[in-house]
Scaffold this motif. Structure first.
Motif, PDB file in Angstrom:
ATOM      1  N   LEU A 152       4.192   2.441   4.008  1.00  0.00           N
ATOM      2  CA  LEU A 152       3.638   1.944   5.025  1.00  0.00           C
ATOM      3  C   LEU A 152       1.755   1.918   4.910  1.00  0.00           C
ATOM      4  CD1 LEU A 152       5.175   3.204   8.383  1.00  0.00           C
ATOM      5  CD2 LEU A 152       4.843   0.635   7.605  1.00  0.00           C
ATOM      6  N   LYS A 153       1.327   3.116   4.192  1.00  0.00           N
ATOM      7  CA  LYS A 153      -0.042   3.190   3.865  1.00  0.00           C
ATOM      8  C   LYS A 153      -0.407   1.907   2.707  1.00  0.00           C
ATOM      9  CE  LYS A 153      -3.477   6.196   1.944  1.00  0.00           C
ATOM     10  NZ  LYS A 153      -3.910   7.417   1.218  1.00  0.00           N
ATOM     11  N   ILE A 154       0.409   1.781   2.144  1.00  0.00           N
ATOM     12  CA  ILE A 154       0.233   0.544   0.934  1.00  0.00           C
ATOM     13  C   ILE A 154       0.120  -0.842   1.622  1.00  0.00           C
ATOM     14  CG2 ILE A 154       1.016  -0.654  -1.188  1.00  0.00           C
ATOM     15  CD1 ILE A 154       2.186   2.405  -1.926  1.00  0.00           C
ATOM     16  N   ILE A 155       0.956  -0.987   2.505  1.00  0.00           N
ATOM     17  CA  ILE A 155       1.154  -2.170   3.213  1.00  0.00           C
ATOM     18  C   ILE A 155      -0.014  -2.319   4.159  1.00  0.00           C
ATOM     19  CG2 ILE A 155       2.456  -3.713   4.942  1.00  0.00           C
ATOM     20  CD1 ILE A 155       3.805  -3.255   2.426  1.00  0.00           C
ATOM     21  N   LYS A 156      -0.584  -1.275   4.828  1.00  0.00           N
ATOM     22  CA  LYS A 156      -1.620  -1.325   5.790  1.00  0.00           C
ATOM     23  C   LYS A 156      -2.813  -1.495   4.886  1.00  0.00           C
ATOM     24  CE  LYS A 156       0.219   1.771   9.379  1.00  0.00           C
ATOM     25  NZ  LYS A 156       0.286   3.091   9.880  1.00  0.00           N
ATOM     26  N   GLN A 157      -3.004  -1.012   3.581  1.00  0.00           N
ATOM     27  CA  GLN A 157      -4.154  -1.387   3.084  1.00  0.00           C
ATOM     28  C   GLN A 157      -4.037  -2.863   2.493  1.00  0.00           C
ATOM     29  OE1 GLN A 157      -3.488   1.284  -0.464  1.00  0.00           O
ATOM     30  NE2 GLN A 157      -4.797   2.912   0.402  1.00  0.00           N
ATOM     31  N   GLN A 158      -2.745  -3.592   2.261  1.00  0.00           N
ATOM     32  CA  GLN A 158      -2.630  -5.012   1.953  1.00  0.00           C
ATOM     33  C   GLN A 158      -3.174  -5.991   3.146  1.00  0.00           C
ATOM     34  OE1 GLN A 158      -2.135  -6.267  -1.309  1.00  0.00           O
ATOM     35  NE2 GLN A 158      -2.146  -3.888  -1.631  1.00  0.00           N
ATOM     36  N   SER A 161      -8.265 -12.370   4.393  1.00  0.00           N
ATOM     37  CA  SER A 161      -7.488 -13.470   3.660  1.00  0.00           C
ATOM     38  C   SER A 161      -6.109 -13.888   4.095  1.00  0.00           C
ATOM     39  CB  SER A 161      -7.043 -12.728   2.175  1.00  0.00           C
ATOM     40  OG  SER A 161      -6.163 -11.961   2.156  1.00  0.00           O
ATOM     41  N   SER A 162      -5.552 -14.960   3.492  1.00  0.00           N
ATOM     42  CA  SER A 162      -4.295 -15.467   4.056  1.00  0.00           C
ATOM     43  C   SER A 162      -3.509 -14.389   3.698  1.00  0.00           C
ATOM     44  CB  SER A 162      -4.118 -16.657   3.367  1.00  0.00           C
ATOM     45  OG  SER A 162      -3.936 -16.449   1.850  1.00  0.00           O
ATOM     46  N   GLU A 163      -3.403 -13.492   2.319  1.00  0.00           N
ATOM     47  CA  GLU A 163      -2.545 -12.677   1.948  1.00  0.00           C
ATOM     48  C   GLU A 163      -2.396 -11.263   3.147  1.00  0.00           C
ATOM     49  OE1 GLU A 163      -0.959 -10.063  -1.926  1.00  0.00           O
ATOM     50  OE2 GLU A 163      -2.936 -11.425  -1.925  1.00  0.00           O
ATOM     51  N   ALA A 164      -3.685 -11.126   3.444  1.00  0.00           N
ATOM     52  CA  ALA A 164      -3.695  -9.791   4.512  1.00  0.00           C
ATOM     53  C   ALA A 164      -3.201 -10.216   5.792  1.00  0.00           C
ATOM     54  CB  ALA A 164      -5.445  -9.567   4.722  1.00  0.00           C
ATOM     55  N   MET A 165      -3.521 -11.648   6.067  1.00  0.00           N
ATOM     56  CA  MET A 165      -2.911 -11.929   7.498  1.00  0.00           C
ATOM     57  C   MET A 165      -1.218 -11.862   7.340  1.00  0.00           C
ATOM     58  SD  MET A 165      -5.343 -12.520   9.115  1.00  0.00           S
ATOM     59  CE  MET A 165      -4.572 -13.116  10.746  1.00  0.00           C
ATOM     60  N   GLY A 166      -0.763 -12.538   6.113  1.00  0.00           N
ATOM     61  CA  GLY A 166       0.771 -12.277   6.097  1.00  0.00           C
ATOM     62  C   GLY A 166       1.298 -10.841   6.186  1.00  0.00           C
ATOM     63  N   PHE A 167       0.426  -9.960   5.464  1.00  0.00           N
ATOM     64  CA  PHE A 167       0.860  -8.341   5.897  1.00  0.00           C
ATOM     65  C   PHE A 167       0.772  -7.993   7.216  1.00  0.00           C
ATOM     66  CE2 PHE A 167       0.611  -8.395   1.069  1.00  0.00           C
ATOM     67  CZ  PHE A 167       1.864  -7.707   0.737  1.00  0.00           C
ATOM     68  N   LYS A 168      -0.221  -8.400   8.041  1.00  0.00           N
ATOM     69  CA  LYS A 168      -0.605  -7.923   9.303  1.00  0.00           C
ATOM     70  C   LYS A 168       0.690  -8.655  10.109  1.00  0.00           C
ATOM     71  CE  LYS A 168      -5.375  -8.038   9.341  1.00  0.00           C
ATOM     72  NZ  LYS A 168      -6.763  -8.832   9.310  1.00  0.00           N
ATOM     73  N   ASP A 179       3.503  -6.262  12.087  1.00  0.00           N
ATOM     74  CA  ASP A 179       4.110  -6.314  13.409  1.00  0.00           C
ATOM     75  C   ASP A 179       5.430  -6.379  13.680  1.00  0.00           C
ATOM     76  OD1 ASP A 179       1.081  -6.046  14.207  1.00  0.00           O
ATOM     77  OD2 ASP A 179       1.089  -8.427  14.347  1.00  0.00           O
ATOM     78  N   ASN A 180       5.941  -7.188  12.768  1.00  0.00           N
ATOM     79  CA  ASN A 180       7.538  -7.323  12.492  1.00  0.00           C
ATOM     80  C   ASN A 180       8.236  -6.294  12.432  1.00  0.00           C
ATOM     81  OD1 ASN A 180       7.364 -10.156  13.337  1.00  0.00           O
ATOM     82  ND2 ASN A 180       7.206 -10.790  11.097  1.00  0.00           N
ATOM     83  N   TYR A 181       7.783  -5.195  11.416  1.00  0.00           N
ATOM     84  CA  TYR A 181       8.446  -4.049  11.038  1.00  0.00           C
ATOM     85  C   TYR A 181       8.061  -3.078  12.418  1.00  0.00           C
ATOM     86  CZ  TYR A 181       9.269   0.322   8.687  1.00  0.00           C
ATOM     87  OH  TYR A 181       9.712   1.601   8.408  1.00  0.00           O
TER      88      TYR A 181
END
Length: 120
Positions: free
Chosen positions: A88-94, A99-106, A110-112
């Motif tokens: 989760l820490k790795i995903i939160k860093q992303q 950026s559009s990539e960061a938005m995708g990880f956000k 949220d879904n997770y």
């Protein structure tokens, strides 16, 4: 080649994706599908490779192996809280940034979180 090594090789295909080239995108998508299959096999303990072996991928930054592994661990592999927190820490860093990539990880986070709450 063992499954962990194959997974590492597949991340190279993703890192080299040229989104303007249809064949490159197709290779990327096939690689991601195969990474999910490997994750699930390891998660269901159907392989000589262990969940701990797979979790060690969280330490490798090259080709975003740690990011791919974090997503696949959280989606496919039953892990203890320590490994889950590391992933989760790795995903939160992303997800940090605009950026559009960061938005995708956000959105992914949220879904997770929503799925985790549904399972309680």
């Amino acid at each position: 080649m063992n499954l962990i090594q194959e997974y590492i090789e597949l991340t190279k295909n993703c890192a080299l994706t040229d989104y303007g080239d249809k064949k490159s995108v197709q290779l990327h998508n096939k690689s991601v599908d195969k990474m999910y299959q490997i994750s699930e096999k390891i998660g269901y303990e159907q392989t000589p490779e262990t969940i701990d072996d797979f979790a060690n991928l969280l330490e490798i930054n090259e080709n975003k192996i740690n990011v791919w592994a974090a997503v696949h661990i959280l989606e496919c592999v039953p892990v203890d809280n320590t490994i889950e927190e590391k992933a989760l820490k790795i995903i939160k860093q992303q997800a940090a940034g605009d950026s559009s990539e960061a938005m995708g990880f956000k959105i992914w986070l949220d879904n997770y979180k929503r799925k985790q709450n549904e399972n309680i």
